[in-house]
Design an enzyme around this catalytic site. Structure first.
Site, mmCIF file in Angstrom:
data_model
loop_
_atom_site.group_PDB
_atom_site.id
_atom_site.type_symbol
_atom_site.label_atom_id
_atom_site.label_comp_id
_atom_site.label_asym_id
_atom_site.label_seq_id
_atom_site.Cartn_x
_atom_site.Cartn_y
_atom_site.Cartn_z
ATOM 1 N N CYS A 65 -44.786 5.270 -7.452
ATOM 2 C CA CYS A 65 -45.436 4.177 -6.320
ATOM 3 C C CYS A 65 -46.634 3.885 -6.261
ATOM 4 O O CYS A 65 -47.493 4.507 -7.287
ATOM 5 C CB CYS A 65 -44.886 4.958 -5.137
ATOM 6 S SG CYS A 65 -43.007 5.280 -4.781
ATOM 7 N N HIS A 102 -47.282 3.044 -0.148
ATOM 8 C CA HIS A 102 -47.273 4.149 0.918
ATOM 9 C C HIS A 102 -48.495 4.868 0.999
ATOM 10 O O HIS A 102 -49.456 4.881 0.248
ATOM 11 C CB HIS A 102 -46.163 5.085 0.675
ATOM 12 C CG HIS A 102 -46.088 6.038 -0.456
ATOM 13 N ND1 HIS A 102 -46.893 7.058 -0.614
ATOM 14 C CD2 HIS A 102 -45.523 5.740 -1.800
ATOM 15 C CE1 HIS A 102 -46.700 7.612 -1.797
ATOM 16 N NE2 HIS A 102 -45.821 6.725 -2.337
#
Length: 199
Positions: A175, A159
């Site tokens: 992440c 992301h």
């Protein structure tokens, strides 16, 4: 013979030069360059984080290109993307998990994509920081940035981020983060089913 006119400007500049001379001489003194320090030409060059910006080959990580391949190299803090056409190759700096406990390595794939994604902190995140909200709509302040690509592992994503200080650092809860402009460049190229490897 040339006639010299004394002006206020020349007096001020002359005074400033005279006052600055001792400081300039001190800056050039021998103690600014100690004899005990080895000369730069005699030092072995230090290579810092050079591997993150070296081109890699998809064949070293995947059996086939398929719908494309995404490699998140946690050690060098870089994301590599190879398109299904065999000629598209992109390389971006990234953020990586804060610790080995938060790091998952192996093969996955992209199963979902979202623009201006909504963020829901995991139970582990809320345990570490009880002040986190239950969820956050997309937009400024959202830690997922402007785009998110979800892996088939629950709660693992590639992301963007609005906090640019995180890129190039161990700063995520698992992440892989990219600058918003980089994730926006990557997002339209990555298809559902794109292979992913976290190395």
């Amino acid at each position: 013979m040339t006639k010299t006119t004394l002006t206020r400007r020349s007096v001020v500049l002359g005074a400033a030069t005279t006052l600055a001379t001792p400081a300039l001489l001190r800056a050039q003194s021998t103690d600014a360059f100690p004899d005990s320090e080895p000369a730069i030409r005699d030092r072995v060059p230090v290579r810092r984080n050079t591997s993150s910006f070296q081109m890699q080959r998809w064949q070293d990580h995947f059996d086939a290109l398929g719908k494309g391949c995404l490699l998140a190299d946690i050690t060098s803090r870089a994301v590599h993307y190879w398109g299904p056409d065999g000629s598209t190759y992109l390389l971006f700096p990234s953020s990586v998990p804060m610790s080995e406990e938060l790091t998952r390595r192996g093969y996955s794939r992209i199963v979902r994509k979202a623009e201006n994604p909504r963020w829901t902190p995991t139970a582990n995140m809320r345990e570490r920081d009880p002040s986190l909200p239950d969820f956050m709509e997309g937009g400024p302040g959202n830690p997922l940035g402007t785009r998110a690509m979800y892996l088939d592992w629950p709660a693992y994503l590639v992301h963007g981020t609005h906090d640019t200080r995180k890129i190039g650092r161990q700063s995520s809860s698992g992440c892989i983060g990219l600058y918003n402009e980089h994730v926006e460049q990557l997002y339209p190229l990555v298809q559902i089913g794109t292979q992913v490897r976290l190395l």
